[in-house]
Design a protein around this motif. Structure first.
Motif, PDB file in Angstrom:
ATOM      1  N   HIS A  14      -2.813 -13.771  -9.294  1.00  0.00           N
ATOM      2  CA  HIS A  14      -3.789 -13.307 -10.285  1.00  0.00           C
ATOM      3  C   HIS A  14      -3.632 -11.818 -10.594  1.00  0.00           C
ATOM      4  N   GLY A  15      -2.570 -11.194 -10.082  1.00  0.00           N
ATOM      5  CA  GLY A  15      -2.249  -9.849 -10.553  1.00  0.00           C
ATOM      6  C   GLY A  15      -2.348  -8.728  -9.537  1.00  0.00           C
ATOM      7  N   TYR A  16      -2.442  -9.036  -8.228  1.00  0.00           N
ATOM      8  CA  TYR A  16      -2.518  -7.978  -7.232  1.00  0.00           C
ATOM      9  C   TYR A  16      -1.368  -7.003  -7.424  1.00  0.00           C
ATOM     10  N   PRO A  17      -1.584  -5.737  -7.327  1.00  0.00           N
ATOM     11  CA  PRO A  17      -2.770  -5.021  -6.846  1.00  0.00           C
ATOM     12  C   PRO A  17      -3.866  -4.787  -7.881  1.00  0.00           C
ATOM     13  N   ALA A  18      -3.583  -4.889  -9.183  1.00  0.00           N
ATOM     14  CA  ALA A  18      -4.610  -4.568 -10.175  1.00  0.00           C
ATOM     15  C   ALA A  18      -4.265  -5.240 -11.484  1.00  0.00           C
ATOM     16  N   ARG A  19      -5.293  -5.711 -12.178  1.00  0.00           N
ATOM     17  CA  ARG A  19      -5.087  -6.326 -13.484  1.00  0.00           C
ATOM     18  C   ARG A  19      -6.173  -5.892 -14.450  1.00  0.00           C
ATOM     19  N   PRO A  37       0.809  -1.226   0.000  1.00  0.00           N
ATOM     20  CA  PRO A  37       0.000   0.000   0.000  1.00  0.00           C
ATOM     21  C   PRO A  37       0.843   1.277   0.000  1.00  0.00           C
ATOM     22  N   ASP A  38       2.072   1.213   0.505  1.00  0.00           N
ATOM     23  CA  ASP A  38       2.869   2.445   0.543  1.00  0.00           C
ATOM     24  C   ASP A  38       3.758   2.606  -0.679  1.00  0.00           C
ATOM     25  N   THR A  39       3.898   1.550  -1.452  1.00  0.00           N
ATOM     26  CA  THR A  39       4.822   1.662  -2.587  1.00  0.00           C
ATOM     27  C   THR A  39       4.102   1.715  -3.933  1.00  0.00           C
ATOM     28  N   TRP A  40       3.077   0.881  -4.123  1.00  0.00           N
ATOM     29  CA  TRP A  40       2.473   0.788  -5.449  1.00  0.00           C
ATOM     30  C   TRP A  40       1.614   2.006  -5.773  1.00  0.00           C
ATOM     31  N   GLN A  41       1.815   2.538  -6.932  1.00  0.00           N
ATOM     32  CA  GLN A  41       0.940   3.588  -7.452  1.00  0.00           C
ATOM     33  C   GLN A  41       0.696   3.298  -8.920  1.00  0.00           C
ATOM     34  N   LEU A  42      -0.560   3.475  -9.323  1.00  0.00           N
ATOM     35  CA  LEU A  42      -0.881   3.309 -10.738  1.00  0.00           C
ATOM     36  C   LEU A  42      -0.655   4.650 -11.428  1.00  0.00           C
ATOM     37  N   VAL A  43       0.062   4.625 -12.527  1.00  0.00           N
ATOM     38  CA  VAL A  43       0.277   5.837 -13.307  1.00  0.00           C
ATOM     39  C   VAL A  43      -0.678   5.792 -14.499  1.00  0.00           C
ATOM     40  N   VAL A  44      -1.529   6.808 -14.625  1.00  0.00           N
ATOM     41  CA  VAL A  44      -2.457   6.896 -15.752  1.00  0.00           C
ATOM     42  C   VAL A  44      -2.101   8.136 -16.547  1.00  0.00           C
ATOM     43  N   ALA A  45      -1.761   7.960 -17.828  1.00  0.00           N
ATOM     44  CA  ALA A  45      -1.353   9.092 -18.653  1.00  0.00           C
ATOM     45  C   ALA A  45      -2.306   9.257 -19.817  1.00  0.00           C
ATOM     46  N   ARG A  71       1.267   0.919 -15.245  1.00  0.00           N
ATOM     47  CA  ARG A  71       1.102   2.151 -16.007  1.00  0.00           C
ATOM     48  C   ARG A  71       0.112   1.945 -17.148  1.00  0.00           C
ATOM     49  N   MET A  72      -0.768   2.924 -17.330  1.00  0.00           N
ATOM     50  CA  MET A  72      -1.742   2.872 -18.423  1.00  0.00           C
ATOM     51  C   MET A  72      -1.649   4.176 -19.198  1.00  0.00           C
ATOM     52  N   THR A  73      -1.425   4.087 -20.504  1.00  0.00           N
ATOM     53  CA  THR A  73      -1.302   5.285 -21.325  1.00  0.00           C
ATOM     54  C   THR A  73      -2.436   5.309 -22.347  1.00  0.00           C
ATOM     55  N   PHE A  74      -3.336   6.252 -22.207  1.00  0.00           N
ATOM     56  CA  PHE A  74      -4.454   6.374 -23.139  1.00  0.00           C
ATOM     57  C   PHE A  74      -4.078   7.293 -24.284  1.00  0.00           C
ATOM     58  N   GLU A  86       1.230  -1.327 -19.202  1.00  0.00           N
ATOM     59  CA  GLU A  86       2.526  -1.892 -18.817  1.00  0.00           C
ATOM     60  C   GLU A  86       2.439  -2.456 -17.413  1.00  0.00           C
ATOM     61  N   SER A  87       3.110  -3.572 -17.238  1.00  0.00           N
ATOM     62  CA  SER A  87       3.096  -4.271 -15.954  1.00  0.00           C
ATOM     63  C   SER A  87       4.321  -3.890 -15.129  1.00  0.00           C
ATOM     64  N   LEU A  88       4.259  -4.210 -13.840  1.00  0.00           N
ATOM     65  CA  LEU A  88       5.444  -4.083 -12.979  1.00  0.00           C
ATOM     66  C   LEU A  88       6.552  -5.031 -13.417  1.00  0.00           C
ATOM     67  N   GLN A  89       6.131  -6.093 -14.090  1.00  0.00           N
ATOM     68  CA  GLN A  89       7.070  -7.133 -14.521  1.00  0.00           C
ATOM     69  C   GLN A  89       8.144  -6.528 -15.417  1.00  0.00           C
ATOM     70  N   ARG A  90       9.389  -6.920 -15.193  1.00  0.00           N
ATOM     71  CA  ARG A  90      10.482  -6.296 -15.940  1.00  0.00           C
ATOM     72  C   ARG A  90      10.908  -7.085 -17.168  1.00  0.00           C
ATOM     73  N   ARG A  91      10.685  -8.401 -17.139  1.00  0.00           N
ATOM     74  CA  ARG A  91      11.081  -9.214 -18.293  1.00  0.00           C
ATOM     75  C   ARG A  91       9.901 -10.067 -18.728  1.00  0.00           C
ATOM     76  N   GLY A  92       9.945 -10.571 -19.942  1.00  0.00           N
ATOM     77  CA  GLY A  92       8.877 -11.466 -20.398  1.00  0.00           C
ATOM     78  C   GLY A  92       8.039 -10.806 -21.475  1.00  0.00           C
ATOM     79  N   ALA A  93       7.560 -11.638 -22.400  1.00  0.00           N
ATOM     80  CA  ALA A  93       6.873 -11.124 -23.581  1.00  0.00           C
ATOM     81  C   ALA A  93       5.514 -10.519 -23.250  1.00  0.00           C
ATOM     82  N   PHE A  94       4.919 -10.909 -22.120  1.00  0.00           N
ATOM     83  CA  PHE A  94       3.537 -10.511 -21.864  1.00  0.00           C
ATOM     84  C   PHE A  94       3.424  -9.388 -20.846  1.00  0.00           C
TER      85      PHE A  94
END
Ligand SMILES: Nc1nc2c(c(=O)[nH]1)N[C@H]1C(S)=C(S)[C@@H](COP(=O)(O)O)O[C@H]1N2
Ligand SMILES: [Mo]
Length: 413
Positions: A385-390, A277-285, A407-410, A347-355
């Motif tokens: 299953h993707g906490y905190p958000a999917r 709760p203190d570290t994760w933030q969703l970035v919406v652009a 991160r979500m970029t519209f 974009e996911s928090l995940q740093r590597r991987g095709a998905f």
């Protein structure tokens, strides 16, 4: 000693092949089953490919050099919400079930592979080359498909191009072959004239099974594969019947988050410290700038529910799960798209991987059932299953339902 085509010790001699089962009837029945089955495989395969929306963004496109082969691509719809689940379930289950038919068909014509001379005329030479593409293509498509389903991701990032281009080569040879052989196959089924056919052994061994019996054996093999694969598209006891499917038999766990997991948080390298709760933030652009939201700020936005499945390209799916979260179009509205949601890049928090990244089309963003999910089946998302958000989008393939969203970029892509 020279390889004499009449010497029954050599595979080039018709007398070498002694099974009394071989003959035009057996080959024609199997051929007509494959004609229908492989056509369905090809169509569902192309449809599955379109479901990735490869034309939308290079992020979704695993075959950027496809050129004209992408002629049929279309904006993937969000209705009915089980569209990808059905399509991919049919593609994979049918493909697995057809393996015995394919093998029996190849077995039934194998003497022709060794026939000499290699070519009697130019036309015959062309036909034999097309047969190489046909047989090679069939084996290649079935092997790559089964490996991808069974060993998931043995081809790092390259299964899609192999299976996609392979499918075109194979299907082109298949259409040529079907056009050439269909009249003969239909004639063979109507008036049976086995004698004199090059597939019939000139010195048959004693039969141990009738041709019909052999067909029942092949059909029984198909049925067995079907029965041990199809269950991966359902929950509960049915899933446990899917003994041959890697995402079948094994228990996916119990409780609200107890449905199939494709990659765990540990596998994806997601550290609990970055989702707290203190570290994760969703970035919406978007058009009007960038907004940052903590999970508790997200929970203050209007929350909505939708019942949607997860359906993977590998052919497993879940029944509808109850997701709860923020509508994608409401997030678009936060950054300047009030009633005209555009495309979305996730974009996911995940740093590597095709998905770890995916692009969604405006029609998918606009659908009121498309969510940034925070809960599933009444509980917080589990880490796997993707906490905190999917993301969860109706009718989309699993791969577009990005987990551990950062991160979500519209904006139009
Ligand atoms: N960040 C991230 N999201 C991901 C994936 C992944 O590897 N990384 N796999 C995708 C695939 S291929 C599928 S089928 C679904 C599976 O979701 P589940 O594990 O919750 O069932 O997640 C999708 N989201
Ligand atoms: Mo997947």
């Amino acid at each position: 000693m020279r390889d004499d085509p009449r010497d029954p010790r050599f595979p080039s001699s018709p007398g070498f092949w002694r099974s009394p089962l071989r003959g035009p009837w057996f080959t024609s029945v199997l051929g007509l089953v494959l004609l229908v089955g492989i056509t369905v495989l090809f169509v569902t395969g192309l449809v599955s490919y379109a479901a990735y929306n490869p034309g939308l963004s290079p992020v979704n496109d695993k075959t950027p050099d496809k050129g004209i082969l992408g002629f049929y691509l279309f904006a993937w719809p969000t209705n009915p919400h089980w569209l990808y689940r059905l399509n991919q379930g049919v593609h994979v289950t049918l493909g697995v079930s057809l393996i015995p038919v394919l093998l029996a068909k190849l077995w039934s014509v194998v003497p022709r592979l060794f026939a000499l001379p290699p070519a009697r005329s130019l036309a015959h030479a062309l036909e034999r080359i097309s047969l190489l593409l046909l047989v090679g293509g069939a084996l290649f498509e079935f092997v790559t498909g089964v490996l991808n389903v069974q060993l998931d991701y043995v081809f790092p990032g390259s299964f899609y191009p192999l299976h996609f281009y392979g499918a075109w080569v194979f299907f082109a040879a298949f259409v040529a072959h079907a056009a050439l052989k269909m009249p003969i196959a239909l004639r063979n089924l109507r008036h049976l004239r086995e004698e004199g056919n090059d597939l019939v052994s000139p010195r048959p061994a004693d039969p141990t099974v009738s041709r019909r019996g052999a067909l029942w054996f092949v059909g029984g093999g198909s049925l067995l594969l079907f029965a041990t694969t199809a269950g991966q598209n359902f929950d509960g006891p049915l899933r446990r019947t899917a003994l041959l499917a890697p995402h079948g038999g094994r228990e996916p766990g119990s409780g609200p988050n107890g449905f199939q997991i494709n990659k765990t948080a540990a596998y994806a390298g997601i550290d609990a410290a970055e989702t707290g709760p203190d570290t994760w933030q969703l970035v919406v652009a978007g058009r009007t700038g960038t907004v940052r939201l903590s999970r508790s700020q997200l929970l203050e936005l209007p929350l909505h529910s939708s019942a949607l499945p997860i359906a993977c390209v590998e052919g497993w799916s879940t029944s509808d799960q109850w997701w709860r979260g923020v509508r994608l179009r409401d997030l678009a509205a936060l950054v300047g798209y009030d009633d005209d949601p555009p495309d979305l890049f996730v974009e996911s928090l995940q740093r590597r991987g095709a998905f770890r990244k995916a692009a969604l089309r405006a029609n998918q963003v606009a659908d009121p059932r498309s969510l940034l999910a925070l809960y599933v089946n009444g509980e917080e998302l589990s880490p796997d299953h993707g906490y905190p958000a999917r993301i969860i989008v109706p009718a989309a393939p699993g791969v577009l339902n990005t987990k551990w969203v950062a991160r979500m970029t519209f904006g139009d892509l």
